[in-house]
Design an enzyme around this catalytic site. Structure first.
Site, PDB file in Angstrom:
ATOM      1  CB  SER A 102      -0.926   0.292   0.903  1.00  0.00           C
ATOM      2  OG  SER A 102      -0.163  -0.044   2.328  1.00  0.00           O
ATOM      3  N   GLY A 162      -4.824  12.742  11.205  1.00  0.00           N
ATOM      4  CA  GLY A 162      -5.183  11.511  11.470  1.00  0.00           C
ATOM      5  C   GLY A 162      -4.241  10.747  12.862  1.00  0.00           C
ATOM      6  N   GLY A 193      -4.648   7.911  14.081  1.00  0.00           N
ATOM      7  CA  GLY A 193      -4.551   6.334  14.731  1.00  0.00           C
ATOM      8  C   GLY A 193      -3.218   6.191  14.514  1.00  0.00           C
ATOM      9  CB  ILE A 251       0.872   6.061  10.538  1.00  0.00           C
ATOM     10  CG1 ILE A 251       0.543   4.866  10.571  1.00  0.00           C
ATOM     11  CG2 ILE A 251       1.309   7.138  10.076  1.00  0.00           C
ATOM     12  CD1 ILE A 251       0.583   4.662   8.463  1.00  0.00           C
ATOM     13  CG  LEU A 263      -2.458   8.212  17.771  1.00  0.00           C
ATOM     14  CD1 LEU A 263      -3.023   7.879  18.198  1.00  0.00           C
ATOM     15  CD2 LEU A 263      -2.091  10.443  18.194  1.00  0.00           C
ATOM     16  CG  HIS A 292       6.263 -11.450  42.100  1.00  0.00           C
ATOM     17  ND1 HIS A 292       5.360  -9.594  41.791  1.00  0.00           N
ATOM     18  CD2 HIS A 292       6.920 -11.167  42.978  1.00  0.00           C
ATOM     19  CE1 HIS A 292       5.157  -8.910  42.772  1.00  0.00           C
ATOM     20  NE2 HIS A 292       6.326  -9.716  43.114  1.00  0.00           N
TER      21      HIS A 292
END
Length: 468
Positions: A145, A180, A182, A184, A186, A446
């Site tokens: 893409s 945007g 989303g 990418i 952020l 732990h």
């Protein structure tokens, strides 16, 4: 040259699929239009962005938390040239690794643009204009893409940029607008906010990371504003952007329809990605991409309308994730070899590599409510985790969703330290259809961050978390 399989594209889906084909004894070739392998992920996506996220996190910690740890520094500053050089070296190491893997697995690699002459003949057009023909029994389209363009907001690649250009800036901007909210936007916004840039995120949806569980976006927005000073304009529709000198002006309409104007040194357009099929000549073999998103239609076996021609990764339906593409590459390779593989699309995890990290798998509360599924929810905050207190990473929580009757885990959603790694335990549990009780009774070391998952599972099972 006659091949069993020709793979078009060498991104995560393409190169992994090619390697699996070769492992299965299929004579395999890969065609890549660029000089380096790895596609978007290795060259201008996952890998370089994580390199910069890591570097910027080191700087941010040095500037803001080292003194608390008893570490004092003087004259701290960002060497942007070195930071970018390290990122480039990380990319080079990874792309060289694919070259090695191709040689190891005896995969033939061709540099050039691949196009169909017919379903069994691939024409490779090289940079100098010369061509070469490959004949093959099967083809895997893995062309990936590209960043989605907004028709009313032209990208000049100088001040109005995409994620690609954001990975090579030679300066730390004073101000930046990210269009945007989303993954990418952020992640890249976080990189520059940590280095001192005043970042404003403009998002059309009412919340950031809107496709994930609503609680995750709410918590991430709170933390990014608190720790990095990032500002968020949600429910804002961008209407345009212009450049004058070194200043970008972004215009938008808010939820009331009122005009808003923002000025910044740079504007990153990160509104998603569109499937890339340019130059393939799909029309010659009878394949028509979908109008929305340009995706190639495939059946349940990832085969297109043309027998023997498959498509995987970002170029087909589903989430645009490197690990989804990898699994699909393996799936198609094994299908061609006559095996019966499977992919559970419900269990492909999603990750946001901010800090805290965000990770999710399975169904969200919103999806379960919409489907009318009765469920139980259990949460555990990292502020109650001993390990998180020791590392000063107490923001965030883990949420476990389980079927009300059977207790089977239906979804796990987390925001916190190392969530990107922690989510794997949830995926494994859900792949084996574990109940919340199963995870709650597994002994966790732990102190570890993963104890938060156990506690959330306990909370989902009769509300019996121990440490809260």
């Amino acid at each position: 040259m006659q091949y069993d399989v020709v793979v078009i594209g060498s991104g995560p889906g393409g190169y992994v699929g090619a390697i699996r084909c070769a492992q299965l004894g299929l004579k395999t070739a890969v065609v890549e239009k660029y000089k380096t392998y790895g596609g978007t992920c290795l060259n201008v996506g996952c890998i370089p962005s994580k390199a910069l996220l890591d570097s910027s996190e080191h700087y941010h910690n040095a500037a803001h938390t080292f003194t608390t740890h008893g570490i004092n520094l003087k004259d701290l500053k960002v060497d942007m040239k070195q930071m970018i050089a390290r990122k480039d070296d990380v990319v080079a190491q990874n792309t060289a690794g694919i070259t090695y893997l191709f040689k190891k697995n005896k995969i033939d690699a061709f540099e050039g643009v691949a196009s169909f002459e017919d379903k069994n003949t691939i024409l490779v057009t090289k940079a100098d204009g010369s061509t070469e023909k490959l004949t093959t029994k099967n083809v895997i389209i893995a062309t990936g893409s590209k960043p989605t363009a907004l028709p009313f907001l032209p990208v000049d690649k100088k001040r109005i940029i995409t994620s690609t250009e954001a990975l090579t800036l030679k300066e730390v901007p004073k101000t930046m607008v990210v269009i945007g909210g989303g993954v990418i936007g952020l992640e890249l916004g976080s990189v520059y906010a940590r280095l001192g840039t005043k970042v404003t995120v403009v998002e059309f949806a009412p919340s950031i990371i809107s496709t994930m569980d609503a609680g995750l976006g709410k918590e991430l927005q709170r933390v990014l504003k608190k720790s990095l000073g990032m500002e968020f304009l949600t429910s804002h529709k961008v209407t345009g952007a212009s450049v004058k000198g070194k200043v970008v002006t972004v215009t938008a309409d808010n939820a009331k329809g009122e005009a808003v104007s923002l000025e910044a040194d740079y504007c990153i357009v990160a509104v998603g990605r569109t499937a890339y099929t340019q130059g393939l000549g799909l029309e010659k073999i009878g394949i028509t991409p979908e109008e929305r998103g340009n995706k190639i239609p495939v059946n349940d076996h990832l085969e297109t309308a043309v027998k023997g021609v498959y498509a995987i990764g970002d170029v087909i339906k589903g989430a645009m994730l490197a690990h989804k593409a990898e699994d699909e590459g393996i799936y198609v390779a094994e299908t061609i070899a006559g095996q019966k593989p499977h992919i559970n699309y419900n269990l492909i995890p999603g990750v946001v590599y901010t800090w805290p990290e965000v990770a999710s798998v399975g169904q969200t509360e919103e999806q379960l409510k919409a489907a009318g599924v009765k469920y139980k929810a259990g949460s555990f905050p990292f502020k109650a985790s001993g390990r998180a207190k020791a590392s000063m990473d107490t923001d965030g929580f883990v949420k476990v969703l389980a079927d009300e009757k059977t207790d089977e885990i239906l979804g796990v959603h987390m925001i916190g330290p190392r969530a990107a790694d922690m989510i794997a335990e949830a995926v494994v549990a859900m792949e084996f259809r574990a109940s919340a009780e199963d995870v709650a009774r597994i002994c966790h070391a732990h102190p570890t961050y993963t104890e938060a998952l156990k506690e959330a599972a306990l909370a989902a099972t009769e509300n019996r978390a121990i440490h809260i």
